[in-house]
Design an enzyme around this catalytic site. Structure first.
Site, PDB file in Angstrom:
ATOM      1  N   GLY A   1      32.187  -5.080 -55.080  1.00 29.71           N
ATOM      2  CA  GLY A   1      31.579  -4.621 -56.322  1.00 29.71           C
ATOM      3  C   GLY A   1      31.128  -3.211 -56.145  1.00 29.71           C
ATOM      4  O   GLY A   1      31.284  -2.621 -55.061  1.00 29.71           O
TER       5      GLY A   1
ATOM      6  N   PHE B   1      28.306  -2.156 -55.894  1.00 29.86           N
ATOM      7  CA  PHE B   1      27.246  -2.070 -54.906  1.00 29.86           C
ATOM      8  C   PHE B   1      27.832  -1.953 -53.513  1.00 29.86           C
ATOM      9  O   PHE B   1      27.257  -1.357 -52.623  1.00 29.86           O
ATOM     10  CB  PHE B   1      26.364  -3.317 -55.016  1.00 29.86           C
ATOM     11  CG  PHE B   1      25.185  -3.321 -54.100  1.00 29.86           C
ATOM     12  CD1 PHE B   1      24.024  -2.665 -54.465  1.00 29.86           C
ATOM     13  CD2 PHE B   1      25.231  -3.982 -52.882  1.00 29.86           C
ATOM     14  CE1 PHE B   1      22.930  -2.661 -53.619  1.00 29.86           C
ATOM     15  CE2 PHE B   1      24.140  -3.987 -52.035  1.00 29.86           C
ATOM     16  CZ  PHE B   1      22.987  -3.327 -52.410  1.00 29.86           C
TER      17      PHE B   1
ATOM     18  N   ASP C   1      20.673  -9.953 -67.334  1.00 27.54           N
ATOM     19  CA  ASP C   1      22.124  -9.944 -67.142  1.00 27.54           C
ATOM     20  C   ASP C   1      22.618 -11.362 -66.885  1.00 27.54           C
ATOM     21  O   ASP C   1      23.343 -11.625 -65.930  1.00 27.54           O
ATOM     22  CB  ASP C   1      22.509  -8.998 -66.002  1.00 27.54           C
ATOM     23  CG  ASP C   1      23.977  -8.578 -66.089  1.00 27.54           C
ATOM     24  OD1 ASP C   1      24.600  -8.793 -67.161  1.00 27.54           O
ATOM     25  OD2 ASP C   1      24.517  -8.060 -65.091  1.00 27.54           O
TER      26      ASP C   1
END
Ligand SMILES: *[C@@H]1O[C@H](CO)[C@@H](O)[C@H](O)[C@H]1NC(C)=O
Ligand SMILES: *[C@@H]1O[C@H](CO)[C@@H](O)[C@H](O)[C@H]1NC(C)=O
Ligand SMILES: *[C@@H]1O[C@H](CO)[C@@H](O)[C@H](O)[C@H]1NC(C)=O
Ligand SMILES: *[C@@H]1O[C@H](CO)[C@@H](O)[C@H](O)[C@H]1NC(C)=O
Ligand SMILES: *[C@@H]1O[C@H](CO)[C@@H](O)[C@H](O)[C@H]1NC(C)=O
Ligand SMILES: *[C@@H]1O[C@H](CO)[C@@H](O)[C@H](O)[C@H]1NC(C)=O
Ligand SMILES: *[C@@H]1O[C@H](CO)[C@@H](O)[C@H](O)[C@H]1NC(C)=O
Ligand SMILES: *[C@@H]1O[C@H](CO)[C@@H](O)[C@H](O)[C@H]1NC(C)=O
Ligand SMILES: *[C@@H]1O[C@H](CO)[C@@H](O)[C@H](O)[C@H]1NC(C)=O
Ligand SMILES: *[C@@H]1O[C@H](CO)[C@@H](O)[C@H](O)[C@H]1NC(C)=O
Ligand SMILES: *[C@@H]1O[C@H](CO)[C@@H](O)[C@H](O)[C@H]1NC(C)=O
Length: 838
Positions: free
Chosen positions: A511, A513, A625
């Site tokens: 991802g 991140f 989220d």
């Protein structure tokens, strides 16, 4: 009147004891014996059997129909059966459910008689029928033969049914259409009807397993005899004469005997076929003049052409020979031997006239006819050249291409309640439980929520004996960094050890991140290691995640095991979630579809996690989220909410931490938050509503490949829900499994979650309660009035927390690719950082 009452109680009692009605044939008493006269408000006696009206209080306990009506023949004639005067019409997904006592072969019969009622012409019905999860009849209809001539259609299935719930479901093929049924029989077959002995597939060396098949009876013939009606058959079957199927009538001559046959334990029993089948036969019609003539007797049966598999059961009983060991003959299917030189005596000695049967499987050829022959064998010697056949059954291996794999988990031992009386009691229990539950919820709220009982505090004694208890009770305000719990720090060396120095083979996800690795700590704890890419802007999210997660622990929130900040690394170590994101189990992957019960349990788990997040700390935390990729499943499919990078504390907090940018994932975004940038916990409720729809419909929140009105799942599904037709768009894998009441409850709850304004949405606590109710409805046979389960209202609960709006013109939406990748989340992170000027 008194008699009727007595009968009712007798019937009720027998149902409650799961035993059969006492009236059936003394020879065979089925353990399970469910006989329903559909659409009838009285019970109907047919021969020696009592059919329970499904509109009576006893019979209605079996019916799970959101929309069904009982209808009766507008111009009843002296029809073939009293069962055919009424029917039940299904305008939506409906089912009958039966509690099966013993895992054995069962017979299932469905009766269809296309009469016209005042409102419905049953011959115009078009529908699908599912039996125990398998689509058995698709686009099924029972047309009139001619405008005023109706023929009843009886579908009989022979199948292995496991103990527990057994379901027969009806689904209209399209919106204006409907389904119907006149009567249903479900009863245990005698153990010898279908045994585990494997059956030879003629013309091949293969043997076929029968116990694992769903079989559908196509022809059942009393060769050389009269029609046998259910009254005279041990299993209430109908056997018809063979005359119409004989290819050359003059080749055969019927024979009969008057004494009953000599049943023996190594042959056929009375349940395999009744006396009258074995007491008649066709034999070769050999003219006096030519005793040496050799020919076959041939029957031709219409079947589906082109390799459709059938079981052929031949019934024999030597009623022609004068003594043993005289009769030898061949038995053929098409041109294959079903049995060469059949010698019944060798099987049935020392008695003549003993019933015997053989089973063979065959794949149909392209002709549409199945040919069966019997004829003399080379071993037959004059004057004993002969061949005979007493009965034959042609049974199709039901083609279950559209079948739904049984997904119901076995471990559930929730009592399925049978009978209206028990049902009513269960309802009361349910309501009491539910009330207690709600009271508990509220108490908890007042007490500012200790970790709830279902939440597990997992002590962390790794790394210097740190544990959650060291986590400060302070608020989340101020710099997240200041609140970092040093006790959760993990040395970089440990992380390297766990991930084998970040071995690429251990990568389970990537991802924005960074990478996510699977790893094992020294104490064998399996972990997921999220390693931030050095230099990327992710520090605030990193810190938020640590702050949020180190402060709260709950069974339904992914636990943070530790973090590592050494050497400018940003590493988060979580408990490992074996089954990964929920989304992968809903669509677009190879995973086995989840059962409705599993899905409900997952939704309930996630709702618990979110509820705890909202209420479990002083200020409450808004996730912001919520989506199906942020709900992870452990090895037991326990759901845990993950990814707190975007989460924000509730109101009353340091305002500088409240972002003015709209964040979250497209397709899940609360429209109110989007319009007014007012962040409340009701925004999570909205997003959760979208997740509920994904779970129900097994499709993404946004699917740009679909037509315009279908792109947005929430909008599209709510259109169907408002029309009351939500079942039309549910995951086809659920169609059979789902209890209509459970579906209704779930859909209503979802609809409330998706209300345009936050104040109209329930709290997560309400959602949780309603989902639990939906689970109860799935598991319990409760017939309720529609008003009894309307959604709980939020009005008596604390007002939603509203984050003060910060004036800003900087509204951004990250239009990610339907919110499924971490990359997007990370882009949102970056956005957040930029917007906030960090
Ligand atoms: C259940 O079925 C098994 C075999 O299928 C049989 O042995 C057993 O007796 C049955 N139990 C009852 C109560 O009929
Ligand atoms: C049922 O019939 C409709 C059209 O009448 C067709 O579109 C559909 O594919 C059919 N379904 C099945 C399962 O055969
Ligand atoms: C009438 O319908 C039955 C069952 O659908 C069928 O077997 C029979 O052949 C039909 N008869 C005529 C005359 O169409
Ligand atoms: C079937 O027969 C009934 C009369 O019994 C008639 O009203 C109806 O229109 C017929 N349906 C069809 C499809 O022919
Ligand atoms: C109805 O059809 C069956 C065969 O499908 C036939 O035997 C019977 O005579 C017919 N009855 C009438 C009233 O047409
Ligand atoms: C019926 O369903 C049960 C589980 O509910 C399953 O174990 C069994 O195999 C199914 N039988 C058939 C014939 O599909
Ligand atoms: C036949 O079915 C039985 C019961 O379902 C099963 O135990 C057995 O393994 C099957 N045998 C084969 C060859 O499939
Ligand atoms: C049952 O069988 C007997 C003798 O075979 C016969 O006389 C009788 O009519 C049959 N009953 C029914 C309802 O078929
Ligand atoms: C055949 O023989 C039987 C006696 O064995 C006799 O009754 C019958 O009439 C004969 N048939 C012919 C066609 O000769
Ligand atoms: C009987 O039928 C089989 C299979 O079609 C064939 O092989 C055999 O020759 C036939 N026997 C006689 C006597 O016609
Ligand atoms: C049976 O006899 C026929 C001739 O009478 C012969 O052609 C055939 O091979 C024999 N079959 C066997 C299996 O012996």
């Amino acid at each position: 009147m008194e008699k009727k009452k007595q009968l009712f109680f007798a019937v009720l009692l027998s149902l409650l004891q799961f035993s059969s009605f006492p009236l059936v044939s003394p020879d065979f008493t089925p353990l399970d014996n469910y006989l329903l006269d559909c659409g009838s408000n009285t019970n109907t006696a047919v021969d020696t059997r009592q059919f329970v009206g499904d509109s009576t209080s006893t019979g209605s306990a079996f019916l799970f129909a959101a929309r069904s009506v009982s209808v009766s023949d507008a111009s009843p004639s002296q029809g073939p059966s009293p069962l055919y005067q009424t029917a039940r019409v299904f305008t939506g997904l409906s089912s009958y459910q039966f509690q099966i006592q013993n895992s054995t072969t069962h017979l299932v019969r469905l009766h269809f008689f296309p009469f016209s009622s005042q409102k419905y012409d049953l011959s115009a019905a078009l529908f699908n029928v599912y039996v125990n999860g398998s689509l058995l009849l698709s686009n099924f209809s029972v047309p009139n033969n001619s405008s005023n001539n109706k023929t009843a259609v009886l579908k009989e299935y022979i199948l292995m049914v496991d103990s527990g719930k057994f379901e027969i479901a009806f689904l209209p093929a399209n919106t204006p259409s409907f389904g119907f049924v006149n009567a249903i029989e479900v009863f245990s077959a005698p153990p010898d009807l279908i045994t585990d002995a494997q059956v030879e597939l003629v013309g091949s060396a293969r043997r076929i397993n029968l116990t694992s098949q769903i079989l559908e009876t196509v022809h059942r013939i009393n060769v050389g005899g009269e029609k046998v009606t259910p009254f005279n058959d041990t299993l209430w079957r109908t056997w018809i004469p063979d005359d119409d199927y004989l290819v050359l009538k003059s080749a055969a001559k019927s024979v009969s005997r008057t004494q009953p046959p000599n049943y023996q334990s190594n042959g056929a029993s009375q349940e395999i076929a009744p006396d009258s089948v074995y007491m008649t036969a066709q034999e070769m019609n050999i003219p006096n003049s030519s005793t040496s003539m050799k020919f076959n007797i041939t029957w031709s049966f219409p079947v589906s052409p082109g390799g459709v598999r059938y079981l052929v059961r031949f019934h024999f009983c030597d009623i022609v020979s004068t003594s043993l060991y005289l009769l030898y003959f061949n038995v053929y299917i098409y041109d294959y031997y079903a049995q060469q030189d059949l010698d019944i005596s060798s099987h049935m000695a020392p008695f003549l006239a003993s019933p015997y049967y053989i089973d063979r499987a065959v794949d149909s050829d392209s002709s549409g006819s199945l040919l069966i022959r019997v004829g003399p064998s080379n071993l037959s010697a004059n004057p004993n050249v002969n061949a005979l056949l007493n009965g034959v059954e042609i049974i199709k291996f039901a083609n279950v291409e559209g079948s739904i794999p049984p997904t119901e988990s076995k471990k559930s031992n929730v009592a399925v309640v049978v009978g209206a009386v028990v049902g009513g009691f269960a309802l009361i229990c349910l309501l009491i439980t539910a009330t207690l539950l709600r009271m508990k919820c509220r108490e908890k709220k007042k007490a500012q929520l200790k970790p709830d009982e279902t939440g597990v505090w997992s002590p962390l004694d790794l790394y210097g004996g740190s544990s959650y208890s060291k986590i400060s009770e302070g608020t989340l305000s101020g710099s997240p960094a200041r609140n970092l719990n040093l006790g959760l720090k993990i040395p970089f060396a440990e992380v390297k050890y766990a991930t084998k120095s970040f071995d690429k083979k251990l990568v389970v996800g990537t991802g924005g991140f960074g990478m996510v690795y699977k790893g094992v700590l020294r104490d064998n704890t399996r972990v997921a290691v999220k390693r931030g890419v050095p230099g990327r802007q992710g520090l605030p999210e990193f810190q938020t995640e640590i702050t949020v997660l180190s402060k709260i622990r709950h069974r339904h929130l992914v636990s943070l095991i530790g973090y590592c900040e050494e050497q400018s690394e940003m590493i988060l170590v979580y408990e490992y979630m074996e089954k990964g994101p929920l989304r992968n189990h809903l669509y677009g992957s190879e995973f086995q579809p989840l059962s409705w019960k599993q899905r409900l349990e997952i939704c309930i788990g996630s709702a618990r996690g979110l509820h705890y997040l909202h209420t479990g700390s002083t200020q409450g935390i808004i996730h912001r989220d919520v989506k199906s990729t942020n709900i992870l499943l452990d090895e037991n499919y326990v759901a845990k909410v993950a990814d707190f990078g975007l989460s924000r504390s509730g109101p009353c907090l340091d305002e500088t931490h409240v972002s003015t940018a709209v964040k979250g994932s497209f397709g899940y975004l609360d429209p109110e938050y989007f319009k007014r940038q007012q962040l409340t916990d009701k925004s999570d409720v909205y997003s959760f509503g979208v997740v509920l729809l994904e779970v129900l419909c097994a499709r993404p929140a946004i699917d740009p490949l679909l037509s315009r009105e279908q792109v947005n799942l929430a909008e599209w599904a709510m259109k169907w829900q408002k029309k009351g037709l939500i079942e039309q768009i549910i995951d086809p894998h659920l169609v059979v499994d789902i209890n209509p009441n459970s579906l209704r409850k779930f859909a209503e709850t979802t609809e409330k979650c998706l209300a345009e304004y936050g104040v109209d949405r329930p709290t997560m606590g309400d959602v949780l309660w309603n989902l639990e109710y939906a689970l109860q409805l799935q598991q319990t046979a409760v017939n309720r009035e529609p008003h009894e389960d309307s959604i709980t209202h939020a009005s008596d609960l604390p007002l939603p927390r509203i984050v003060p709006r910060i004036p800003s013109s900087n509204v951004r939406i990250e239009e990610d690719s339907y919110g499924n990748s971490e990359v997007i989340t990370s882009q949102v992170f970056s956005q957040l950082i930029t917007n906030e000027g960090r």
